[in-house]
Motif scaffolding. Structure first.
Motif, mmCIF file in Angstrom:
data_model
loop_
_atom_site.group_PDB
_atom_site.id
_atom_site.type_symbol
_atom_site.label_atom_id
_atom_site.label_comp_id
_atom_site.label_asym_id
_atom_site.label_seq_id
_atom_site.Cartn_x
_atom_site.Cartn_y
_atom_site.Cartn_z
ATOM 1 N N UNK A 56 0.950 -1.246 0.179
ATOM 2 C CA UNK A 56 0.024 -0.117 -0.094
ATOM 3 C C UNK A 56 0.857 1.314 0.082
ATOM 4 N N UNK A 57 0.615 2.139 -0.789
ATOM 5 C CA UNK A 57 1.064 3.655 -0.771
ATOM 6 C C UNK A 57 0.281 4.633 -0.240
ATOM 7 N N UNK A 58 0.263 4.579 0.992
ATOM 8 C CA UNK A 58 -0.815 5.527 1.655
ATOM 9 C C UNK A 58 -0.782 7.028 1.061
ATOM 10 N N UNK A 59 0.398 7.528 0.920
ATOM 11 C CA UNK A 59 0.352 8.888 0.406
ATOM 12 C C UNK A 59 -0.601 9.260 -1.175
ATOM 13 N N UNK A 60 -0.442 8.017 -1.883
ATOM 14 C CA UNK A 60 -1.119 8.337 -3.152
ATOM 15 C C UNK A 60 -2.506 7.503 -3.325
ATOM 16 N N UNK A 61 -2.633 7.064 -2.261
ATOM 17 C CA UNK A 61 -4.035 6.282 -2.092
ATOM 18 C C UNK A 61 -4.023 4.973 -3.176
ATOM 19 N N UNK A 62 -3.015 4.259 -3.119
ATOM 20 C CA UNK A 62 -2.778 3.245 -4.173
ATOM 21 C C UNK A 62 -2.268 1.840 -3.416
ATOM 22 N N UNK A 63 -2.835 0.836 -4.168
ATOM 23 C CA UNK A 63 -2.446 -0.472 -3.676
ATOM 24 C C UNK A 63 -1.607 -0.903 -5.063
ATOM 25 N N UNK A 64 -0.523 -1.419 -4.756
ATOM 26 C CA UNK A 64 0.428 -1.942 -5.820
ATOM 27 C C UNK A 64 0.422 -3.634 -5.576
ATOM 28 N N UNK A 65 0.063 -4.188 -6.640
ATOM 29 C CA UNK A 65 0.020 -5.544 -6.559
ATOM 30 C C UNK A 65 1.167 -6.250 -7.780
ATOM 31 N N UNK A 66 2.276 -6.830 -7.156
ATOM 32 C CA UNK A 66 3.214 -7.299 -8.553
ATOM 33 C C UNK A 66 3.601 -8.663 -8.087
ATOM 34 N N UNK A 67 4.622 -8.938 -8.821
ATOM 35 C CA UNK A 67 5.094 -10.226 -8.582
ATOM 36 C C UNK A 67 5.779 -10.679 -6.931
ATOM 37 N N UNK A 68 5.671 -11.630 -6.725
ATOM 38 C CA UNK A 68 6.266 -12.275 -5.588
ATOM 39 C C UNK A 68 7.535 -11.570 -5.054
ATOM 40 N N UNK A 69 7.866 -10.816 -4.204
ATOM 41 C CA UNK A 69 9.016 -10.161 -3.736
ATOM 42 C C UNK A 69 9.880 -11.204 -3.393
ATOM 43 N N UNK A 70 11.253 -10.903 -3.534
ATOM 44 C CA UNK A 70 12.358 -11.848 -3.142
ATOM 45 C C UNK A 70 12.404 -12.352 -1.806
ATOM 46 N N UNK A 71 12.093 -11.301 -0.933
ATOM 47 C CA UNK A 71 12.076 -11.535 0.604
ATOM 48 C C UNK A 71 10.955 -11.097 1.192
ATOM 49 N N UNK A 72 10.705 -11.477 2.543
ATOM 50 C CA UNK A 72 9.315 -10.951 2.930
ATOM 51 C C UNK A 72 9.612 -9.631 3.523
ATOM 52 N N UNK A 73 8.654 -8.754 3.479
ATOM 53 C CA UNK A 73 9.012 -7.379 3.919
ATOM 54 C C UNK A 73 7.731 -7.258 5.067
ATOM 55 N N UNK A 74 8.092 -6.352 6.100
ATOM 56 C CA UNK A 74 7.213 -6.310 7.257
ATOM 57 C C UNK A 74 5.907 -5.579 6.947
ATOM 58 N N UNK A 75 5.776 -4.818 5.693
ATOM 59 C CA UNK A 75 4.746 -4.263 5.633
ATOM 60 C C UNK A 75 4.265 -4.098 4.334
ATOM 61 N N UNK A 76 4.484 -5.712 3.719
ATOM 62 C CA UNK A 76 3.796 -5.871 2.606
ATOM 63 C C UNK A 76 3.011 -7.217 2.729
ATOM 64 N N UNK A 77 2.200 -7.723 1.980
ATOM 65 C CA UNK A 77 1.384 -8.740 2.158
ATOM 66 C C UNK A 77 1.367 -9.734 0.909
ATOM 67 N N UNK A 78 1.872 -11.114 1.285
ATOM 68 C CA UNK A 78 2.041 -12.009 0.044
ATOM 69 C C UNK A 78 0.638 -12.659 -0.147
ATOM 70 N N UNK A 79 0.094 -12.854 -1.383
ATOM 71 C CA UNK A 79 -1.074 -13.253 -1.531
ATOM 72 C C UNK A 79 -1.082 -14.457 -2.654
ATOM 73 N N UNK A 80 -2.060 -15.254 -2.595
ATOM 74 C CA UNK A 80 -2.004 -16.664 -3.511
ATOM 75 C C UNK A 80 -2.711 -16.045 -4.654
ATOM 76 N N UNK A 81 -2.720 -17.012 -5.737
ATOM 77 C CA UNK A 81 -3.266 -16.508 -7.146
ATOM 78 C C UNK A 81 -4.771 -16.048 -6.900
ATOM 79 N N UNK A 82 -5.427 -16.851 -6.209
ATOM 80 C CA UNK A 82 -6.943 -16.473 -6.248
ATOM 81 C C UNK A 82 -7.119 -15.019 -5.463
#
Length: 123
Positions: A22-48
């Motif tokens: 989430x980019x709160x300053x821009x009111x944007x949710x960015x969904x991209x490929x799985x990050x190389x490592x887990x970040x504390x403020x990012x969420x990993x999602x399954x395909x569904x």
């Protein structure tokens, strides 16, 4: 510790394929490929869950595509392919002027575009 990262949604144990930020300053949710490592403020999602993702009212969802994933053909791609097939199926003007067939070693060769048919001398 599991090597496969799991979906962050509650009660979902499927493997993660995308990362949501989430980019709160821009009111944007960015969904991209799985990050190389887990970040504390990012969420990993399954395909569904990544396909069904919606954002709060007034927010924008930006979906970044993975460059390594095969893309689906567009309407322009399919039309270009159909045009190429039609062009290849047209009789060659030079072959039409020469009678359409040529003798080769006892058989008759017929050319249509990039294809050729060889008939046996018996037929």
């Amino acid at each position: 510790m599991s090597l496969v990262r799991r979906c962050s949604r509650t009660a979902c144990g499927r493997p993660a394929v995308a990362t949501l930020t989430y980019v709160y300053a821009d009111s944007t949710a960015v969904l991209g490929p799985l990050a190389t490592y887990a970040e504390p403020h990012c969420y990993d999602l399954c395909a569904e869950h990544s396909e069904r993702l919606t954002a709060p009212r007034g927010w924008e969802v930006v979906r970044l595509s993975d460059g390594s994933a095969p893309s689906r053909p567009s309407g322009d791609d399919l039309e270009a392919l159909a045009n190429a097939v039609r062009e290849a199926a047209r009789p060659n003007e030079r072959a039409a002027g020469a009678g359409g067939g040529a003798r080769t070693g006892g058989g008759t060769e017929t050319r249509r575009g990039h294809l050729r048919v060889l008939r046996s001398p018996d037929s």
